[in-house]
Design a protein around this motif. Structure first.
Motif, PDB file in Angstrom:
ATOM      1  N   GLN A 190      -6.122  53.933  44.702  1.00  0.00           N
ATOM      2  CA  GLN A 190      -6.119  53.748  43.314  1.00  0.00           C
ATOM      3  C   GLN A 190      -5.324  54.752  42.513  1.00  0.00           C
ATOM      4  O   GLN A 190      -4.522  54.349  41.408  1.00  0.00           O
ATOM      5  CB  GLN A 190      -7.673  53.854  42.758  1.00  0.00           C
ATOM      6  N   SER A 208      -4.685  49.676  44.078  1.00  0.00           N
ATOM      7  CA  SER A 208      -6.262  49.421  43.795  1.00  0.00           C
ATOM      8  C   SER A 208      -6.861  48.055  44.194  1.00  0.00           C
ATOM      9  O   SER A 208      -7.468  47.296  43.495  1.00  0.00           O
ATOM     10  CB  SER A 208      -6.446  49.374  42.122  1.00  0.00           C
ATOM     11  N   VAL A 209      -6.795  48.007  45.587  1.00  0.00           N
ATOM     12  CA  VAL A 209      -7.393  46.827  46.202  1.00  0.00           C
ATOM     13  C   VAL A 209      -8.771  47.135  46.767  1.00  0.00           C
ATOM     14  O   VAL A 209      -9.512  46.118  47.330  1.00  0.00           O
ATOM     15  CB  VAL A 209      -6.680  46.040  47.272  1.00  0.00           C
ATOM     16  N   ILE A 210      -9.022  48.540  47.045  1.00  0.00           N
ATOM     17  CA  ILE A 210     -10.472  48.866  47.706  1.00  0.00           C
ATOM     18  C   ILE A 210     -11.143  49.703  46.417  1.00  0.00           C
ATOM     19  O   ILE A 210     -10.689  50.339  45.838  1.00  0.00           O
ATOM     20  CB  ILE A 210     -10.236  49.594  48.746  1.00  0.00           C
ATOM     21  N   GLU A 211     -12.598  49.707  46.875  1.00  0.00           N
ATOM     22  CA  GLU A 211     -13.311  50.287  45.987  1.00  0.00           C
ATOM     23  C   GLU A 211     -14.620  50.339  46.595  1.00  0.00           C
ATOM     24  O   GLU A 211     -15.147  49.771  47.571  1.00  0.00           O
ATOM     25  CB  GLU A 211     -13.487  49.534  44.627  1.00  0.00           C
ATOM     26  N   THR A 212     -15.569  51.236  45.985  1.00  0.00           N
ATOM     27  CA  THR A 212     -17.051  51.412  46.533  1.00  0.00           C
ATOM     28  C   THR A 212     -17.648  50.024  46.015  1.00  0.00           C
ATOM     29  O   THR A 212     -17.662  49.886  44.807  1.00  0.00           O
ATOM     30  CB  THR A 212     -17.816  52.560  46.259  1.00  0.00           C
ATOM     31  N   ILE A 213     -18.588  49.338  47.060  1.00  0.00           N
ATOM     32  CA  ILE A 213     -19.283  48.196  46.620  1.00  0.00           C
ATOM     33  C   ILE A 213     -20.824  48.416  46.721  1.00  0.00           C
ATOM     34  O   ILE A 213     -21.035  49.167  47.789  1.00  0.00           O
ATOM     35  CB  ILE A 213     -18.614  46.773  47.343  1.00  0.00           C
ATOM     36  N   ALA A 239     -12.299  43.439  46.295  1.00  0.00           N
ATOM     37  CA  ALA A 239     -13.324  42.677  45.376  1.00  0.00           C
ATOM     38  C   ALA A 239     -13.717  41.512  45.639  1.00  0.00           C
ATOM     39  O   ALA A 239     -13.040  40.554  46.186  1.00  0.00           O
ATOM     40  CB  ALA A 239     -12.335  42.474  43.839  1.00  0.00           C
ATOM     41  N   PHE A 240     -15.026  41.029  45.314  1.00  0.00           N
ATOM     42  CA  PHE A 240     -15.566  39.770  45.794  1.00  0.00           C
ATOM     43  C   PHE A 240     -15.482  40.011  47.305  1.00  0.00           C
ATOM     44  O   PHE A 240     -15.717  38.925  48.018  1.00  0.00           O
ATOM     45  CB  PHE A 240     -15.112  38.640  45.194  1.00  0.00           C
ATOM     46  N   ASP A 241     -15.636  40.878  48.070  1.00  0.00           N
ATOM     47  CA  ASP A 241     -15.681  41.168  49.435  1.00  0.00           C
ATOM     48  C   ASP A 241     -14.661  40.090  50.200  1.00  0.00           C
ATOM     49  O   ASP A 241     -14.834  39.791  51.269  1.00  0.00           O
ATOM     50  CB  ASP A 241     -17.113  40.673  49.929  1.00  0.00           C
ATOM     51  N   LYS A 266      -1.663  38.154  41.501  1.00  0.00           N
ATOM     52  CA  LYS A 266      -2.204  39.508  41.443  1.00  0.00           C
ATOM     53  C   LYS A 266      -3.253  39.750  42.003  1.00  0.00           C
ATOM     54  O   LYS A 266      -3.710  40.930  42.638  1.00  0.00           O
ATOM     55  CB  LYS A 266      -1.847  39.654  39.938  1.00  0.00           C
ATOM     56  N   PHE A 267      -4.151  38.575  41.863  1.00  0.00           N
ATOM     57  CA  PHE A 267      -5.570  38.889  42.429  1.00  0.00           C
ATOM     58  C   PHE A 267      -5.620  38.094  44.005  1.00  0.00           C
ATOM     59  O   PHE A 267      -5.070  37.162  44.111  1.00  0.00           O
ATOM     60  CB  PHE A 267      -6.568  38.280  41.340  1.00  0.00           C
TER      61      PHE A 267
END
Lengths: 584, 159
Positions: free
Chosen positions: A161, A167-172, A183-185, A583-584
């Motif tokens: 990030q 920015s494709v990974i994050e804590t879920i 996002a959306f696993d 993009k997504f």
């Protein structure tokens, strides 16, 4: 600089204001253990491994985020501190997949090392049985995520990030169900991940690794019908020694070549020759665009992480990208056409292995556009620097005791210009050396070919150089966050350039996502980018030829095969195209 | 982009755009924007989150991280009648789990889901502040207390 007086474990010292307790402790020769900490990238005090006693504070404090102040007294080694760290570590270990024997990071794992350092010899806590085994995400051709080994340090999230702005990974989710994902696993391979591999490089454990090509490469070497050619990128020689205990910044090109030869391959070539070829093609492209009013700025295309980033996020810049394939792909194309023809080798039986400091090259190698030169893929397999080190170990080769040997002729002789491709600013400098000579029609003397304005590790560098009476406005960006800043300023009309070099990884390929992983305890305090780049600039200085167009192998290649840079045949084999991606 | 959320889709999108425009430069605005979005759509489907990402410049992964962190955000549509079963301490010891099981059986669905006809959705919540009536369920703004499992079909029949 203002300083403050503090005491650490009874030792008085004076340190700059704003220093953290962790940094100050280092000055007092105290190593406080860390796990989530990575200097400048992830300083969030989350893992609680670095807790210390602060006189007057209510509870234990995380040293990595606690700033010193006048009169501060710190105890780093008390029963209370040791117990707290140990319990925390035991809790982290309680639900960790502890199959260390078969882990890719065994013996290079920060968690494993912590267990030893904190003298953990029993884990009193049992994992909750309702935490199911999480599936391994191997959907990406470059990166594999195994969350069963994840310690939730968030270093990968921070680098993705904050540094790369991918920015494709994050804590879920939260609490015990927290995991790192997209996002959306979505599987990583279906996102706008650019495969730069910086997440792997910062992972303290075995949760992230490259999608390995080692088995197929061993199979090819064992196959008597296959003619196996290895090529190594410039930055590989700047890091591989670290896997065998050599000092960071110690040059070991000759040992690396010897080691690869002993793996049993047929030829060992230097991707730098491909880099020299790239300069001929890209330099010509730049000259043509400047002379004929073509699309400017021209932006380099050597970094496949950058290319995919551009395709997802800046499709309006696709026409600015150089149409040149990256050096190893160009080189693969040349090997399977010109070289195969010349040596009487059936290109169908040739197996080209690229050893790269890069995980994005694995993605690049399987792009459809990389199959049109010989009718076969230009490059069959891509190994990271780490994978090559593992193969050398598996083969029982004593790397440090090897004699230095040279790359094979004729494709192994590269120039200094090809070597510096591995550092930020290197492609730009190599191009300028050639473009200047072509424009002036003369050969610039050696003392005039060092372009210091584009060297160094700053994220964005700008310069204006005069080449044969033409003013060329240059910009160099490394790290995708910096690339984003640069492109946004061009989009906003605030900046204007003729030629831009972009590399996806901060500092360039020397700090690539495929390089030997250095733990936080090393990379937080050593500038890997500068130390490794020094190897390349030293090698450049030591080489007799330092301009791509002086490379005899390249001259021969053009006179015998491609006629001239930018010819129709050169375009067919050595150039490519790009496409906008969602993009997504 | 298109958000398939019923007949007033464009109107909802306009409202959401206005909220984002007003909020986006304020620190910590994402949660307020997501609240408004959930008010409008009833839940936060992928299209809505992508729209918020496009308009605010906040990465989709970060938005998804926030949505999955907070229990009040939902990734699944809610029913016309939102059933909330209190599982707070008082309700729990008074047999709320039995009420919840009976609801799941009657509606043939799990917690967090919505019936196929969109009529009921079922969620569990913590204390609604009516411990004296334990065990309690809420259906939209209606409160039903001192329930026993056999009363569940009768309550549902009112809707």
């Amino acid at each position: 600089m203002n300083t403050v007086n503090i005491k650490i474990d009874g030792v008085a010292l004076t340190v700059p204001e704003g220093t953290t307790v962790l940094e100050a402790a280092r000055m007092a020769n105290v190593n406080i253990p860390t796990l989530c900490f990575l200097k400048d990238i992830n300083q969030i005090g989350a893992c609680r491994m670095c807790v210390v006693e602060i006189k007057g504070a209510r509870a234990l404090q995380a040293a990595c985020v606690y700033p010193v102040s006048e009169g501060l007294e710190v105890i780093t080694n008390s029963q209370k501190v040791r117990d707290a760290r140990k319990v925390t570590l035991e809790l982290i270990l309680s639900n960790h997949d502890r199959q260390c024997l078969t882990c890719v990071r065994s013996e290079n794992c920060e968690l494993q090392k912590l267990s030893k350092l904190l003298n953990v010899n029993d884990i009193r806590f049992k994992a909750l049985t309702d935490k199911e085994t999480q599936p391994v995400d191997d959907s990406s051709v470059s990166i594999v995520r195994n969350n069963n080994k994840c310690v939730l340090c968030r270093r990968c999230v921070s680098v993705c990030q904050k540094v790369q702005t991918v920015s494709v990974i994050e804590t879920i989710n939260r609490g015990f169900r927290t995991r790192i994902g997209c996002a959306f696993d979505k599987p990583l391979g279906e996102t706008s991940c650019v495969n730069c591999g910086q997440c792997i490089a910062v992972c303290p454990v075995g949760a992230l690794s490259e999608n390995t090509h080692i088995p197929q490469v061993w199979n090819a070497i064992a196959d008597p019908d296959k003619y196996v050619v290895f090529q190594t990128a410039p930055a590989v020689r700047a890091s591989i020694g670290e896997a065998f205990g050599l000092a960071i910044g110690e040059r070991c090109t000759g040992k690396m070549v010897s080691a690869i030869r002993r793996l049993g391959v047929d030829k060992v070539f230097d991707t730098d020759t491909g880099a020299d070829l790239t300069i001929m093609e890209e330099g010509t492209e730049l000259l043509n665009r400047i002379k004929n009013g073509g699309k400017l700025p021209l932006i380099t295309s050597c970094s496949p992480g950058w290319i995919k980033f551009c395709e997802h996020n800046y499709p309006d810049f696709l026409d600015n990208l150089s149409s040149c394939k990256s050096p190893h792909e160009m080189f693969g194309a040349v090997l399977k056409t010109y070289y195969a023809q010349k040596m009487g080798i059936d290109p169908a039986k040739m197996y080209v292995v690229s050893v790269m400091p890069c995980t994005a090259k694995k993605f690049e190698a399987q792009r459809e556009e990389m199959k049109n030169s010989s009718g076969f893929v230009d490059v069959d397999a891509v190994l990271t620097t780490r994978e090559l080190a593992r193969m050398i170990e598996e083969a029982g080769i004593d790397f440090n005791a090897l004699p230095d040997t040279d790359f094979d002729d004729p494709m192994g002789n590269a120039t200094g210009a090809g070597v510096i491709f591995g550092a930020t600013g290197g492609v730009m400098e190599a191009a300028l050396r050639t473009v200047a000579d072509v424009l002036t029609g003369e050969s610039a003397p050696m003392e005039k070919i060092d372009y210091h304005a584009v060297r160094g590790i700053e994220g964005i560098k700008e310069a204006e150089v005069e080449v044969a009476g033409i003013k060329v406005r240059l910009a160099v960006a490394s790290g995708l966050g910096n690339a984003r800043k640069l492109l946004d300023s061009i989009r906003a009309g605030e900046a204007n350039y003729d030629f831009i070099e972009i590399m996806a990884c901060p500092g360039g390929c020397v700090n690539g996502g495929g390089q030997i992983i250095q733990p936080s305890s090393v990379r937080s305090w050593t500038d890997l980018r500068t130390e490794r780049a020094k190897i390349l600039y030293d090698e450049d200085k030591a080489l007799p030829l330092r301009k791509s167009h002086d490379n005899p192998a390249i001259k021969e290649l053009y006179s015998e095969f491609y006629k001239e840079p930018g010819s129709e045949k050169a375009h067919h084999d050595l150039h490519t195209h790009y496409k906008a991606r969602p993009k997504f | 982009m298109s958000v398939e959320c019923g007949c007033a889709a464009d109107e909802k999108l306009e409202k959401l755009s206005a909220v984002i425009e007003a909020e986006k430069d304020n620190p910590g605005s994402l949660i307020r924007i997501l609240h408004e979005a959930q008010e409008l759509y009833g839940y936060l489907p992928v299209e809505v989150q992508q729209f918020v990402s496009e308009k605010t410049g906040i990465p989709l992964a970060e938005i998804y991280g926030v949505v999955t962190f907070y229990a009040q955000f939902s990734l699944k549509p809610k029913g016309q009648y939102k059933i909330n079963v209190c599982l707070g301490t008082a309700c729990y010891v008074k047999g709320a789990d039995g009420i919840l099981e009976r609801l799941k059986k009657e509606l043939n669905m799990d917690v967090g889901d919505c019936t196929a006809d969109g009529k009921f959705s079922l969620d569990a919540c913590r204390c609604v502040g009516a411990c004296g009536l334990a065990p309690v369920i809420m259906i939209n703004d209606d409160c039903y207390g001192r329930l026993v499992p056999d009363e569940v079909p009768g309550v549902l029949a009112k809707y």
